[in-house]
Enzyme design. Structure first.
Site, PDB file in Angstrom:
ATOM      1  N   GLY A 167      -1.352   2.971  -4.712  1.00  0.00           N
ATOM      2  CA  GLY A 167      -0.664   2.057  -5.674  1.00  0.00           C
ATOM      3  C   GLY A 167      -0.297   0.442  -4.857  1.00  0.00           C
ATOM      4  N   ASP A 168      -0.120   0.704  -3.618  1.00  0.00           N
ATOM      5  CA  ASP A 168       0.261  -0.522  -2.642  1.00  0.00           C
ATOM      6  C   ASP A 168      -1.034  -1.016  -2.346  1.00  0.00           C
ATOM      7  OD1 ASP A 168       3.160  -0.807  -2.267  1.00  0.00           O
ATOM      8  OD2 ASP A 168       2.888   1.098  -1.371  1.00  0.00           O
ATOM      9  N   LEU A 169      -1.987  -0.247  -1.948  1.00  0.00           N
ATOM     10  CA  LEU A 169      -3.174  -0.696  -1.297  1.00  0.00           C
ATOM     11  C   LEU A 169      -4.076  -1.338  -2.193  1.00  0.00           C
ATOM     12  CD1 LEU A 169      -3.683   2.354   1.273  1.00  0.00           C
ATOM     13  CD2 LEU A 169      -3.125   0.017   1.465  1.00  0.00           C
TER      14      LEU A 169
END
Length: 398
Positions: A167-169
């Site tokens: 999700g972050d990446l």
């Protein structure tokens, strides 16, 4: 020299999504100024163990090709310093909760009055609008809220997160893409644009054909383990000594695959002739294939599948990937000297231009390593002024 050489990025982000975004821009040649809190710096500096020479391996993995400028944003003079830095930059990125940049006097409306060409980007968990706008967004939370966990894992098992901070990446990648599009638009209009990217929106966009199935049928897809909703056999199979991915993605590969497993009768069996039939009869076909694959070693199957041109894949560990000749021969493993951590290794970004990897990379910075350098270069501050700011806790220099 990278394609973004000459582009200045003011990076107010921390942890993963924002730092990954700015690292991608740095890998492309941008000059990234990472603004950090003077006492502790980016939150991820404390994420560990492991630590290498006092530096978090987590932080080191997403902060190369940046200069660290430690400024206290809780201090009004610190806020003014960052406002002035923004006048000299092309891009400003933040991943604060909605409303924080406005409180700091750093919102895009205010900054663009002083720098109309500024491209700004806000990364949030749930978006700047909507009923969930103020909720904190962390990768695990977003993986669940986006539907990704509900379709990941064994059919009879619990919802399962993806093994990396996807999700972050992913959000960092979308943010970088939006920033690049805004910079390209600026070449025509001469004006900056604000880019708004949320983790929830980014992850939900990955549902693609799963959402398509729901829209077409009204039924929500469920966990299928490693099998594919619309292709079979296309999953992980156990050999006599390990595991192997096999992807029979179309009718041509089905014919070739039947040759590899020495079952020409399956190639002519009308039940399995077409891709859609193999999906419909998956419960009959997959156990049959699984029994065959289990009779030989992984290496034996790899040899025969490769010779026939049938898509296959080994199940590699992180160690095996980091040491794979395919990765090292293409320059995908970086070695960067660091003042305290020694030789820092990272996996490179996959950008290649004219079939060449990027230029030399610089190891992630120490906290405040470049504060004085940046303030002299951008704002022309004298040494006496820099010393005064240090004494009053407005900045930190390494």
């Amino acid at each position: 020299m990278g394609p973004l050489a000459g582009v200045r990025v003011l990076d107010l982000t921390r942890v993963v999504s924002g730092p990954f975004c700015s690292m991608l821009l740095g890998d492309l040649g941008a000059d990234v100024i990472k603004v950090e809190e003077p006492e502790r710096g980016d939150d991820s500096r404390a994420f560990g163990p492991p630590f290498i020479g006092g530096e978090s391996a987590y932080f080191l993995s997403v902060n190369r090709n940046k200069r660290s400028c430690a400024v206290n944003l809780r201090d009004e003079e610190g806020q003014r310093i960052v406002q002035q830095l923004a006048e000299h930059c092309d891009v400003l990125i933040d991943n604060f909760r909605p409303g924080t940049m406005e409180r700091l006097g750093l919102d895009h409306h205010r900054l663009r009055v002083r720098n109309p060409r500024l491209v700004s980007c806000s990364i949030t968990g749930f978006g700047r609008t909507g009923p969930d706008a103020q909720r904190p967004g962390y990768d695990l939370i977003i993986q669940g809220e986006s539907g990704i966990m509900d379709i990941t894992g064994a059919a009879s098992g619990p919802p399962t997160k993806v093994g990396t901070s996807i999700g972050d990446l992913l959000t960092g990648q979308f943010a970088a893409q939006g920033i690049l599009a805004a910079l390209l638009e600026r070449t025509r209009t001469g004006k900056g644009r604000h880019v708004d990217v949320s983790m929830l929106d980014s992850m939900a966009s990955l549902l693609t054909f799963n959402a398509g199935i729901y829209f077409a049928t009204g039924r929500s897809p469920t966990r299928r383990g490693n099998s594919h909703a619309t292709i079979a056999p296309y999953e992980t199979f156990e050999t006599s000594d390990g595991w192997l991915n096999i992807g029979v993605a179309n009718d041509k590969f089905w014919q070739l695959f039947c040759g590899v497993i020495a079952r020409p009768d399956l190639a002519t069996d009308p039940r399995f002739a077409k891709a859609a039939d193999r999906v419909t009869l998956r419960d009959e076909l997959v156990p049959l294939v699984a029994d065959i694959i289990k009779q030989r070693t992984r290496e034996a199957w790899i040899t025969d599948l490769a010779a026939a041109g049938v898509p296959y894949g080994d199940i590699r560990s992180v160690q095996e990937v980091c040491e794979a000749e395919q990765m090292t021969s293409r320059g995908m493993i970086l070695d960067m000297p660091h003042p305290t951590a020694g030789l820092v290794k990272n996996i490179a970004s996959p950008f290649r231009f004219d079939d060449r990897a990027g230029a030399d990379h610089v190891a992630p910075p120490l906290l405040g390593q470049h504060t004085a350098e940046v303030l002299r270069e951008f704002l022309g501050l004298a040494e006496a002024k820099i010393s005064d700011l240090i004494d009053r806790g407005v900045i930190r220099c390494q």
